[in-house]
Design a protein around this motif. Structure first.
Motif, PDB file in Angstrom:
ATOM      1  N   ASP A  69      -7.127  -3.708  -0.243  1.00  0.00           N
ATOM      2  CA  ASP A  69      -8.429  -3.086  -0.482  1.00  0.00           C
ATOM      3  C   ASP A  69      -8.916  -3.443  -1.887  1.00  0.00           C
ATOM      4  O   ASP A  69      -8.309  -3.047  -2.890  1.00  0.00           O
ATOM      5  N   SER A  72      -9.596  -0.414  -4.261  1.00  0.00           N
ATOM      6  CA  SER A  72      -8.531   0.513  -4.644  1.00  0.00           C
ATOM      7  C   SER A  72      -7.922   0.089  -5.974  1.00  0.00           C
ATOM      8  O   SER A  72      -8.123  -1.045  -6.436  1.00  0.00           O
ATOM      9  N   LYS A 134      -9.402   8.936   1.467  1.00  0.00           N
ATOM     10  CA  LYS A 134     -10.300   7.796   1.263  1.00  0.00           C
ATOM     11  C   LYS A 134     -11.582   8.253   0.565  1.00  0.00           C
ATOM     12  O   LYS A 134     -12.114   9.323   0.840  1.00  0.00           O
ATOM     13  N   GLY A 139     -15.020   3.672  -2.646  1.00  0.00           N
ATOM     14  CA  GLY A 139     -13.959   2.891  -2.035  1.00  0.00           C
ATOM     15  C   GLY A 139     -12.609   3.286  -2.607  1.00  0.00           C
ATOM     16  O   GLY A 139     -12.528   4.017  -3.591  1.00  0.00           O
TER      17      GLY A 139
END
Length: 467
Positions: A69, A72, A134, A139
């Motif tokens: 991701d 992240s 999440k 994000g």
């Protein structure tokens, strides 16, 4: 306003006073009475994880993200965000104050409080990892005390955490955090403008415009904060550490006497006889606890964002952050001061004391270095607390950009105002905010700590299995 100062006194004033020989006393505030025993308890229950697993903490700083991701944060990036706020003005002005009021012995008690605080930092950060979720706006992941307090409250009521909208204690924690961080924004502005005026003669209005404009460009962009901190924090901490090493090597012959002074004054008969041993202990303990922020619930807001493959990793990285803050950076400030002849610093307080010490070591360049260091420490703190605020704003107002942007604008306004004038009420409001955050966080941290300790046991089992 009267109510605010009543709460301030309840949190920060001496709640219990222990008489000591020769008329001295040991004053204990509510927060010290909560944080110190909790830190000792977590240290014992975790079997001194901060010492046993220190090599593992170092290894984790080299690990990559657990997923692909792009939004992240790696464990190291989450550590950098939390370090940005921990390594702030408290590492300069706070240490100066501790030594001014408690002498060199306060440094030892700062170290002791950091060791205990490391265990507390592990517990709260691991819980943040266990209950992270999440982030639909930025994000990656988010979480922190508001989230795990909410889960705890839902369990107590026998409800599904996803179906329960609010928990009273979680709301109070989130509000306290937002109040605290607004207060910190004003303190940052005032400290930076004062140091820039002293070092370069820069008018406060000029500092206010430049600092607020640069901050706005960064914080109003979606994910620019972490990218900027990734650059600033290692550079500023590394430079400060390097300069301290230069000072130590220049005065290497004095180092044994400095450590002798620290330990002698920490347990010294002179301090006991003079009735000042209580001031020595409490100034060190208080500055240590509130420099590393362990237990306040701030750092877990960053810890939750770490994309790691086991919750204990996020916790251990934050325990390492306490080491960086207090054992390394605060000790650097202490060494800069203690390697100066005592007679040169007599009668000085606050930043004047530190600037005089740096002038002794490097002349005018030293004064400028401290001003720039304070600017970077304060600026990174501002960026860090606005990262923390994301999850609290989302908990209170839901997932929407207007509320996120409104809080950032409020913080920028407070930063601008702080550059122009100091309002002690707002500063005290910030202290009340962090005090209340600590109370609400610790209410849940103690009963939920067994989950974080179970995570640690599981992770250590995994390490043994690999070996």
């Amino acid at each position: 306003m009267t109510l605010m100062y009543m709460i301030y006194d309840f949190l920060w004033a001496d709640l219990l006073t222990i008489p000591l020989p020769n008329g001295g006393s040991l004053g204990l505030s509510l927060l010290v009475l909560i944080l110190v025993p909790a830190g000792i308890y977590f240290t014992i229950r975790s079997r001194f994880l901060q010492i046993r697993l220190f090599p593992e903490m170092l290894r984790m700083t080299l690990e990559k993200k657990a997923s692909n991701d792009k939004n992240s944060l790696s464990g190291l990036q989450a550590l950098i965000v939390s370090t940005a706020t921990r390594v702030g003005m408290g590492n300069l002005a706070g240490v100066v104050s501790a030594i001014s009021m408690g002498g060199a012995g306060a440094v030892f008690w700062m170290w002791v409080s950091a060791l205990a605080g490391s265990a507390t930092a592990y517990i709260e950060a691991t819980l943040a990892q266990l209950y992270k979720e999440k982030d639909p706006l930025y994000g990656g992941f988010r979480g922190g005390p508001a989230r795990y307090i909410h889960v705890f409250a839902a369990r107590k009521r026998g409800k599904d955490p996803q179906k329960m909208r609010y928990s009273v204690v979680a709301v109070l924690f989130a509000l306290s955090g937002l109040i605290c961080w607004c207060g910190i924004s004003q303190v940052i502005g005032n400290s930076v403008s004062s140091s820039m005026e002293n070092a370069f003669g820069l008018p406060p209005m000029t500092t206010a415009i430049l600092l607020t404009a640069v901050s706005a460009v960064i914080v109003l962009r979606k994910n620019a904060t972490v990218k900027v901190l990734d650059v600033i924090v290692p550079i500023m901490a590394g430079c400060f550490f390097f300069v301290t090493l230069v000072i130590i090597f220049k005065n290497i012959a004095l180092l044994p006497s400095v450590f002798q002074r620290i330990f002698a004054e920490a347990f010294g008969m002179r301090q006991i006889a003079g009735g000042t041993i209580g001031a020595v202990i409490m100034n060190g303990v208080k500055r240590g606890l509130f420099s590393n922020e362990a237990g306040s619930g701030s750092a877990p807001c960053a810890a939750a964002a770490a994309d790691v493959d086991h919750p204990a990793k996020g916790g251990l990285l934050q325990a390492f952050g306490v080491f960086v803050d207090t054992i390394v950076i605060c000790s650097c400030t202490a060494m800069i001061m203690l390697l100066v002849p005592e007679e040169l610093l007599t009668g000085l307080t606050g930043m004047d004391l530190l600037q005089t010490a740096m002038h002794f070591h490097f002349g005018e360049i030293g004064v400028i270095f401290i001003a720039v260091t304070l600017l970077l420490f304060a600026f990174s703190t501002f960026l860090g607390v606005l990262f923390y605020a994301r999850s609290n704003v989302a908990y209170l107002f839901g997932d929407n950009w207007p509320s996120q942007t409104a809080y950032k604008l409020l913080a920028l306004v407070m930063l601008f105002i702080g550059c122009l004038a100091a309002y002690t009420f707002v500063w005290d409001l910030g202290d009340v905010g962090i005090g209340l955050m600590t109370i609400f966080n610790m209410l849940v941290l103690l009963p939920m700590s067994k989950e974080a300790l179970a995570c640690l046991k599981e992770y250590e089992g995994m390490i043994k299995a690999k070996k």
